[in-house]
Design a protein around this motif. Structure first.
Motif, PDB file in Angstrom:
ATOM      1  N   LEU A   5     -30.168 -38.759 -71.058  1.00 26.91           N
ATOM      2  CA  LEU A   5     -29.802 -39.479 -72.278  1.00 26.91           C
ATOM      3  C   LEU A   5     -29.731 -38.520 -73.455  1.00 26.91           C
ATOM      4  N   LEU A   6     -30.653 -37.571 -73.499  1.00 29.34           N
ATOM      5  CA  LEU A   6     -30.676 -36.586 -74.577  1.00 29.34           C
ATOM      6  C   LEU A   6     -29.382 -35.769 -74.601  1.00 29.34           C
ATOM      7  N   LEU A   7     -28.935 -35.318 -73.435  1.00 27.32           N
ATOM      8  CA  LEU A   7     -27.703 -34.509 -73.345  1.00 27.32           C
ATOM      9  C   LEU A   7     -26.473 -35.302 -73.785  1.00 27.32           C
ATOM     10  N   LYS A   8     -26.468 -36.603 -73.522  1.00 29.58           N
ATOM     11  CA  LYS A   8     -25.345 -37.448 -73.960  1.00 29.58           C
ATOM     12  C   LYS A   8     -25.257 -37.503 -75.484  1.00 29.58           C
ATOM     13  N   LYS A  45     -27.903 -25.988 -84.085  1.00 27.41           N
ATOM     14  CA  LYS A  45     -28.139 -26.671 -82.809  1.00 27.41           C
ATOM     15  C   LYS A  45     -29.600 -27.086 -82.678  1.00 27.41           C
ATOM     16  N   VAL A  46     -30.493 -26.265 -83.211  1.00 24.78           N
ATOM     17  CA  VAL A  46     -31.922 -26.577 -83.186  1.00 24.78           C
ATOM     18  C   VAL A  46     -32.195 -27.861 -83.974  1.00 24.78           C
ATOM     19  N   ILE A  47     -31.563 -27.988 -85.149  1.00 24.95           N
ATOM     20  CA  ILE A  47     -31.754 -29.192 -85.960  1.00 24.95           C
ATOM     21  C   ILE A  47     -31.193 -30.421 -85.244  1.00 24.95           C
ATOM     22  N   GLU A  48     -30.040 -30.238 -84.608  1.00 24.39           N
ATOM     23  CA  GLU A  48     -29.427 -31.347 -83.857  1.00 24.39           C
ATOM     24  C   GLU A  48     -30.361 -31.793 -82.731  1.00 24.39           C
ATOM     25  N   LEU A  49     -30.944 -30.832 -82.026  1.00 21.32           N
ATOM     26  CA  LEU A  49     -31.875 -31.154 -80.937  1.00 21.32           C
ATOM     27  C   LEU A  49     -33.134 -31.831 -81.488  1.00 21.32           C
ATOM     28  N   PHE A  50     -33.628 -31.312 -82.589  1.00 26.36           N
ATOM     29  CA  PHE A  50     -34.821 -31.891 -83.219  1.00 26.36           C
ATOM     30  C   PHE A  50     -34.582 -33.361 -83.566  1.00 26.36           C
ATOM     31  N   ASP A  51     -33.454 -33.662 -84.227  1.00 26.73           N
ATOM     32  CA  ASP A  51     -33.148 -35.038 -84.633  1.00 26.73           C
ATOM     33  C   ASP A  51     -32.992 -35.957 -83.428  1.00 26.73           C
ATOM     34  N   ALA A  52     -32.356 -35.444 -82.368  1.00 29.43           N
ATOM     35  CA  ALA A  52     -32.131 -36.261 -81.174  1.00 29.43           C
ATOM     36  C   ALA A  52     -33.445 -36.614 -80.485  1.00 29.43           C
ATOM     37  N   ILE A  53     -34.322 -35.618 -80.346  1.00 23.81           N
ATOM     38  CA  ILE A  53     -35.618 -35.871 -79.695  1.00 23.81           C
ATOM     39  C   ILE A  53     -36.487 -36.780 -80.552  1.00 23.81           C
ATOM     40  N   ILE A  61     -32.705 -23.397 -76.068  1.00 18.47           N
ATOM     41  CA  ILE A  61     -32.752 -23.968 -77.417  1.00 18.47           C
ATOM     42  C   ILE A  61     -34.054 -24.744 -77.626  1.00 18.47           C
ATOM     43  N   LYS A  62     -34.527 -25.413 -76.573  1.00 22.88           N
ATOM     44  CA  LYS A  62     -35.821 -26.093 -76.665  1.00 22.88           C
ATOM     45  C   LYS A  62     -36.951 -25.092 -76.943  1.00 22.88           C
ATOM     46  N   THR A  63     -36.904 -23.959 -76.260  1.00 24.64           N
ATOM     47  CA  THR A  63     -37.924 -22.926 -76.460  1.00 24.64           C
ATOM     48  C   THR A  63     -37.881 -22.395 -77.892  1.00 24.64           C
ATOM     49  N   HIS A  64     -36.663 -22.164 -78.388  1.00 20.59           N
ATOM     50  CA  HIS A  64     -36.492 -21.667 -79.756  1.00 20.59           C
ATOM     51  C   HIS A  64     -36.994 -22.693 -80.771  1.00 20.59           C
ATOM     52  N   ASN A  72     -54.023 -40.675 -69.786  1.00 16.00           N
ATOM     53  CA  ASN A  72     -53.337 -39.438 -70.166  1.00 16.00           C
ATOM     54  C   ASN A  72     -52.280 -39.109 -69.121  1.00 16.00           C
ATOM     55  N   ARG A  73     -51.118 -38.637 -69.523  1.00 17.27           N
ATOM     56  CA  ARG A  73     -50.064 -38.319 -68.559  1.00 17.27           C
ATOM     57  C   ARG A  73     -49.262 -37.143 -69.067  1.00 17.27           C
ATOM     58  N   ASN A  74     -48.505 -36.541 -68.133  1.00 15.94           N
ATOM     59  CA  ASN A  74     -47.711 -35.377 -68.498  1.00 15.94           C
ATOM     60  C   ASN A  74     -46.492 -35.816 -69.305  1.00 15.94           C
ATOM     61  N   ILE A  75     -46.265 -35.158 -70.416  1.00 15.14           N
ATOM     62  CA  ILE A  75     -45.128 -35.446 -71.278  1.00 15.14           C
ATOM     63  C   ILE A  75     -44.481 -34.119 -71.632  1.00 15.14           C
ATOM     64  N   ASP A  76     -43.172 -34.137 -71.823  1.00 10.13           N
ATOM     65  CA  ASP A  76     -42.476 -32.928 -72.247  1.00 10.13           C
ATOM     66  C   ASP A  76     -43.151 -32.384 -73.511  1.00 10.13           C
ATOM     67  N   ALA A  77     -43.482 -31.082 -73.471  1.00  8.33           N
ATOM     68  CA  ALA A  77     -44.276 -30.474 -74.556  1.00  8.33           C
ATOM     69  C   ALA A  77     -43.573 -30.554 -75.905  1.00  8.33           C
ATOM     70  N   LEU A  78     -42.266 -30.286 -75.925  1.00  5.32           N
ATOM     71  CA  LEU A  78     -41.520 -30.322 -77.187  1.00  5.32           C
ATOM     72  C   LEU A  78     -41.458 -31.743 -77.730  1.00  5.32           C
ATOM     73  N   PHE A  79     -41.193 -32.712 -76.863  1.00  2.00           N
ATOM     74  CA  PHE A  79     -41.160 -34.128 -77.258  1.00  2.00           C
ATOM     75  C   PHE A  79     -42.502 -34.529 -77.870  1.00  2.00           C
TER      76      PHE A  79
END
Length: 525
Positions: free
Chosen positions: A57-60, A39-47, A73-76, A4-11
């Motif tokens: 890499l995500l920001l690129k 923007k939320v949908i764009e972030l969702f698709d990218a992740i 936006i991640k929180t939202h 088990n390891r720490n991973i970004d919660a949203l990811f």
């Protein structure tokens, strides 16, 4: 196998979604779309397209989102995902249904529509009672009392007295359940940290702890949850004390409780799954082959039901415990080479679910797999898996770590690495001394291995025969039984005495036990 390891919660949340859940989220978010939601949908698709969370890499990949905006936006997005999941999952969960109906009742209450609120509360109360949900009953009664204080409904005669009595009854029951659930958790925590009772002090400590924390009249308590946590408490207590027949009896009571109230399996599937796991573990330790196979088949059948597949958590836990039981079955019956065929699929899924499986469970799998390789005669592979335990930075299950080191020694002994063993014996002896409470078998094994390194093969063969007589005397000893559940030391020694593979020794014993049980069954008929 990965731990088990720490991973970004949203990811982690996005990658846990099924296709239907992703599709539902897109529909949910687009209903009232604005610039932020786009923007939320764009972030969702990218992740969703990332294999691992990599923020640069995500920001690129995000043309419309700048680094200072990303956190908000991640929180939202996280909140919106939970909201969409709540909508589609509410019908699958009694908890969510009750929460939803309570929310409706509160909304009506706040609008002054008291009678409408009370009608909903009555339905919630009926549902809560049928599924033993006392925590919701407390909230229902609390809101009913609030309404009665503000608005004279005259809907039920002596309503005030009834509500008062209901509140007292539920609160008393909740207090008992809280005490028992605390006790069950603390006993389980004791086992995870310390393992089995190894000396008289351990046993007296755990007996005193149980006595001091067990509610009065615990065995006369009624209600599903009171019984559930009582049976869990005594299961852990018996397991720690190595009273494995008592452990079997209470794990069976645990499972039977769900059989008697089958609707509770949908409410508490995790407790049912854990109960089946412990029942199988008890049957493995007492070597009841027939009952083990029947129970394992029942568990496998459950794994195919909608309840078992409703949530990822249920699927993962069912996979973990069925896999562990399947490995145990091969270890118990001596079919080590057949058991090795299960390992690739198990490891593939352990890697897939690595974010959801705790380090303790990985520790146990490594030990079981090492035991299979050892029994199959592949001592190099056994050492590889044992090294994962020995070299891991895990402060859990000192008993299991102790036996990992002992099995590691035996694997090197089998390979003839006698020069290395001179060092390893001293290292393992120091480790065991730190535990301060070695069992007799551990001490005898260490002494035997240390002395055998100085002798010729013919002398060692004779010593093995004497050692077998000495070890067999401990098979019925309370504080030595754990040695035989972790590793069949007697079968290993017998393999040396009779020049036969360990698997052959165990399979012969297994057939003999099955014949005895069948004969007993025939006589009882």
């Amino acid at each position: 196998m990965m731990s088990n390891r720490n991973i970004d919660a949203l990811f982690q949340l996005i990658h846990s979604l099924e296709k239907s859940e992703k599709r539902n989220f897109k529909l949910y978010i687009k209903r009232n779309s604005n610039n932020e939601d786009l923007k939320v949908i764009e972030l969702f698709d990218a992740i969703d397209k990332l294999n691992d969370y990599d923020e640069p890499l995500l920001l690129k990949k995000l043309s419309s989102i700048k680094k200072p905006q990303l956190s908000n936006i991640k929180t939202h997005l996280y909140k919106q995902l939970l909201a969409s999941l709540r909508l589609i999952k509410s019908s699958e969960s009694i908890d969510l249904q009750l929460h939803e109906q309570l929310d409706y009742a509160r909304i009506l209450y706040n609008k002054g529509l008291y009678l409408q609120s009370l009608k909903i509360l009555e339905r919630v109360k009926e549902l809560a009672i049928s599924f033993n949900q006392d925590s919701f009953l407390i909230q229902v009664i609390s809101l009913e009392k609030k309404i009665e204080n503000l608005y004279i409904t005259r809907s039920i005669h002596n309503r005030a007295e009834r509500l008062t009595n209901e509140a007292l009854e539920v609160n008393a029951r909740r207090q008992q359940i809280t005490m028992l659930s605390n006790l069950a958790l603390q006993l389980y925590s004791w086992y995870i940290k310390k393992g089995h009772a190894r000396i008289e002090k351990d046993q007296s400590d755990i007996e005193r702890f149980l006595h001091d924390n067990l509610p009065q009249n615990a065995f006369r308590l009624s209600g599903f949850y009171a019984k559930l946590y009582l049976y869990q408490s005594f299961s852990w207590y018996a397991f720690i004390r190595q009273d494995f027949l008592m452990y079997y009896r209470y794990t069976q009571k645990w499972v039977d409780l769900f059989v008697a109230q089958a609707n509770m399996i949908t409410v508490e599937p995790a407790h049912y799954i854990k109960g089946m796991h412990n029942l199988l573990n008890a049957l493995y330790i007492i070597k009841n082959h027939e009952k083990f196979e029947i129970t394992l088949n029942e568990f496998k059948a459950f794994a195919l039901t909608p309840v078992a597949n409703m949530y990822e958590n249920n699927r993962i836990q069912t996979f973990v415990y069925i896999s562990a039981a399947s490995l145990n079955q091969h270890i118990m019956e001596g079919t080590f080479k057949n058991g090795l065929r299960l390992i690739p699929d198990i490891e593939e899924k352990l890697n897939l679910y690595h974010s959801y499986i705790d380090t303790h469970r990985i520790l146990v799998f490594n030990y079981k797999i090492a035991g299979l390789y050892f029994g199959a005669g592949n001592f190099e592979k056994a050492i590889d898996y044992l090294n994962k335990i020995i070299n891991g930075d895990i402060d859990l299950r000192l008993d299991l770590q102790c036996y990992a080191r002992l099995l590691h020694l035996l694997a090197h002994y089998e390979l003839g690495n006698y020069d290395l063993m001179q060092y390893l014996v001293k290292s393992v002896y120091r480790f065991m001394q730190k535990m301060e409470n070695q069992t007799v078998i551990e001490k005898e094994m260490m002494n035997f291995l240390r002395e055998s390194l100085q002798k010729s093969p013919s002398e060692v063969k004779s010593d093995f025969k004497e050692f077998l007589k000495k070890i067999k005397k401990f098979e019925t000893s309370r504080f030595e039984t754990r040695a035989f559940s972790y590793f069949d030391i007697v079968a290993w020694i017998e393999s040396k005495v009779y020049d036969k593979p360990m698997s052959e020794i165990i399979m012969k014993k297994c057939k003999s036990r099955k014949k005895r049980i069948y004969a007993i069954y025939q006589r009882s008929e």
